[in-house]
Design a protein around this motif. Sequence first.
Motif, mmCIF file in Angstrom:
data_model
loop_
_atom_site.group_PDB
_atom_site.id
_atom_site.type_symbol
_atom_site.label_atom_id
_atom_site.label_comp_id
_atom_site.label_asym_id
_atom_site.label_seq_id
_atom_site.Cartn_x
_atom_site.Cartn_y
_atom_site.Cartn_z
ATOM 1 N N ALA A 1 5.341 -2.953 3.897
ATOM 2 C CA ALA A 1 4.182 -2.758 3.207
ATOM 3 C C ALA A 1 3.725 -1.322 2.752
ATOM 4 O O ALA A 1 3.233 -0.767 1.631
ATOM 5 C CB ALA A 1 2.929 -3.470 4.002
ATOM 6 N N ARG A 2 3.893 -0.387 3.562
ATOM 7 C CA ARG A 2 3.731 0.996 3.543
ATOM 8 C C ARG A 2 4.811 1.701 3.313
ATOM 9 O O ARG A 2 5.946 1.138 3.418
ATOM 10 C CB ARG A 2 3.106 1.733 4.799
ATOM 11 N N SER A 3 4.718 2.689 2.530
ATOM 12 C CA SER A 3 6.186 3.582 2.229
ATOM 13 C C SER A 3 6.545 4.429 3.583
ATOM 14 O O SER A 3 5.845 4.424 4.639
ATOM 15 C CB SER A 3 5.805 4.754 1.411
ATOM 16 N N ASN B 1 -1.867 18.459 2.726
ATOM 17 C CA ASN B 1 -2.404 17.121 2.818
ATOM 18 C C ASN B 1 -3.454 16.920 3.629
ATOM 19 O O ASN B 1 -3.728 15.884 4.244
ATOM 20 C CB ASN B 1 -1.059 16.359 3.324
ATOM 21 N N ALA B 2 -3.921 18.036 4.058
ATOM 22 C CA ALA B 2 -5.178 17.938 4.987
ATOM 23 C C ALA B 2 -6.069 17.025 4.684
ATOM 24 O O ALA B 2 -6.680 16.181 5.482
ATOM 25 C CB ALA B 2 -5.542 19.309 5.500
ATOM 26 N N LYS B 3 -6.625 16.927 3.573
ATOM 27 C CA LYS B 3 -7.842 16.052 3.171
ATOM 28 C C LYS B 3 -7.321 14.701 3.033
ATOM 29 O O LYS B 3 -8.257 13.975 2.931
ATOM 30 C CB LYS B 3 -8.429 16.580 1.849
ATOM 31 N N SER B 4 -6.120 14.408 2.829
ATOM 32 C CA SER B 4 -5.617 13.169 2.576
ATOM 33 C C SER B 4 -4.736 12.481 3.709
ATOM 34 O O SER B 4 -3.898 11.701 3.456
ATOM 35 C CB SER B 4 -4.749 12.962 1.397
ATOM 36 N N ILE B 5 -4.763 13.084 5.032
ATOM 37 C CA ILE B 5 -3.898 12.879 5.884
ATOM 38 C C ILE B 5 -3.964 11.425 6.344
ATOM 39 O O ILE B 5 -3.340 10.949 7.227
ATOM 40 C CB ILE B 5 -4.098 14.002 7.272
ATOM 41 N N SER B 6 -5.142 10.669 6.127
ATOM 42 C CA SER B 6 -5.382 9.416 6.586
ATOM 43 C C SER B 6 -4.374 8.386 5.983
ATOM 44 O O SER B 6 -4.114 7.623 6.695
ATOM 45 C CB SER B 6 -6.781 8.988 6.261
ATOM 46 N N LYS B 7 -3.754 8.884 4.977
ATOM 47 C CA LYS B 7 -2.723 8.128 4.469
ATOM 48 C C LYS B 7 -1.382 8.238 5.109
ATOM 49 O O LYS B 7 -0.335 7.293 4.924
ATOM 50 C CB LYS B 7 -2.505 8.728 2.745
ATOM 51 N N ALA B 8 -1.316 9.322 5.872
ATOM 52 C CA ALA B 8 0.073 9.256 6.961
ATOM 53 C C ALA B 8 -0.351 8.741 8.050
ATOM 54 O O ALA B 8 -0.968 9.337 9.155
ATOM 55 C CB ALA B 8 0.466 10.598 7.244
ATOM 56 N N THR C 1 0.764 -1.370 -0.015
ATOM 57 C CA THR C 1 -0.031 -0.068 0.003
ATOM 58 C C THR C 1 0.936 1.205 -0.031
ATOM 59 O O THR C 1 1.096 1.940 0.945
ATOM 60 C CB THR C 1 -0.916 -0.009 1.220
ATOM 61 N N PRO C 2 1.474 1.559 -0.970
ATOM 62 C CA PRO C 2 2.411 2.776 -1.299
ATOM 63 C C PRO C 2 2.140 4.020 -1.161
ATOM 64 O O PRO C 2 2.844 4.893 -0.415
ATOM 65 C CB PRO C 2 3.264 2.402 -2.607
ATOM 66 N N ASP C 3 0.705 4.181 -1.242
ATOM 67 C CA ASP C 3 0.175 5.334 -0.844
ATOM 68 C C ASP C 3 -0.193 5.880 0.642
ATOM 69 O O ASP C 3 -0.266 6.849 0.904
ATOM 70 C CB ASP C 3 -1.107 5.690 -1.834
#
Length: 456
Positions: free
Chosen positions: A298-300, A323-330, A253-255
């Motif tokens: 698995a993750r970046s 990155n506020a809207k996509s912060i769940s990826k962090a 899950t690289p993103d």
Amino acid sequence: MAAGKPTMIDAADIAIAQQLRDKALHDDTAFDFTEGLTTEVGARLAGGPNDSKAREWVIAKFKALGFDKVWSEPVTYPKWVRRGEHAEIVTPVSQPLTLLALGHSPGTPAGGISAEIIAFDSFDALKAADAAGIRGKIVYVGARMQAYKDGHDYGVGSTVRTRGPSLASQKGAAAFLLRSAGTDTNRLPHTGVTRFADGVAPIPAAALSSPDADQIERLLKRGAVTIKLALDCGIEGEFTGANVIAELRGSKTPDEYFLMGGHLDSWDPGTGAIDDASGIGISVGAAHLIAQLPKRPARSIRVVAFANEEAGLYGGIAMAEANAKSISKAVLGSESDEGADRIWKITASVKPEARAAIGQIADVLKPLGIEYDPTAKASGGSDLSAIHAVGMAAISLEQDATRYFDWHHTANDTLDKIDPEQLRQNVAAYAVTAYLAAQAHGNFGSKPGEWAADGH
């Protein structure tokens, strides 16, 4: 993933993390990075002559170390310039003073300022003072910091430095001086940024070394003291720097990614070794060890060299906004920005279902002499504070700060203050944490606008 299902880490991944931990204790990638940055570039004042040079150096080094992707993201901030400073006691004796102008302070008029000092022992005392007794004088605040393992007394010194000049200006002061925000007794002042509230006229502001502050206080007990202050500094427009990001690309899950790093800028008197070349070096060292594994996690894993932390967290704020809207990826993040002495404690701000996974990480770290406090709040680090505020879960790997504020923001922030053995212990802790967070089944609670997970 079903709501409420616990985040867990496989036993096989725990075993790999243990191997990473032990290997890190014999690896000097972090020290070599820190030595190179502080030797080949040196001081890195944001917007200064080495800002761009440092950025290009780090980009080249990240690429040489074999990261899968390296890129930069522009960050714009005020360009503050220091050209020189001078101060002296005029009456009742004549004596030069050792001091440094504060970042974002304006300079004095041509010829400097000569005025009587009015002294306060704390920020609160200044706050309570009548403006009538302050107008036209140089305000001095002599609050003292004490050394603590967790560095908590920095709140005393940093409050005076960041808010004192603005408050003094509101009360009509001509200039502002403080006892340096530090715990040493060297005749080396500690610089740092100050801030003026909207609508408040900036006034010249500087920090005195501790012995010079002592001298002023002794003289004040004998009567009135007049000082001449000349600062040649100020903001000259804007400068565009950049955050530099390096990534080990995840295998599944690289993103999604674990985030760590430090800030690339430093103050100008020293070479920024402990604040914060070592912080980037620790993250680089940890990622480099993980990169040598037969398979990517698995993750970046992302390492960030943040732009201009010292004068206002500009790099961290820019990354948070982007990155506020996509912060769940962090999925989880931690920054090293409190020197290079041993990590002694970890804390975390995660969802309740991830507490067991944090406990698993803590178990691998325990042989390094690191304790786990499951009830304490985690900050995650200064640059990451804005990113945590928009929803990223946090883990703090807390360094022993007993010595840190002896050298912080001074000419003594140099490579010789770093103990390679202690630095390797930091790398071991970050390698374990980054790898296990990247391999964990489930998340840690990162969610846009939801960084109140687990009550923190």
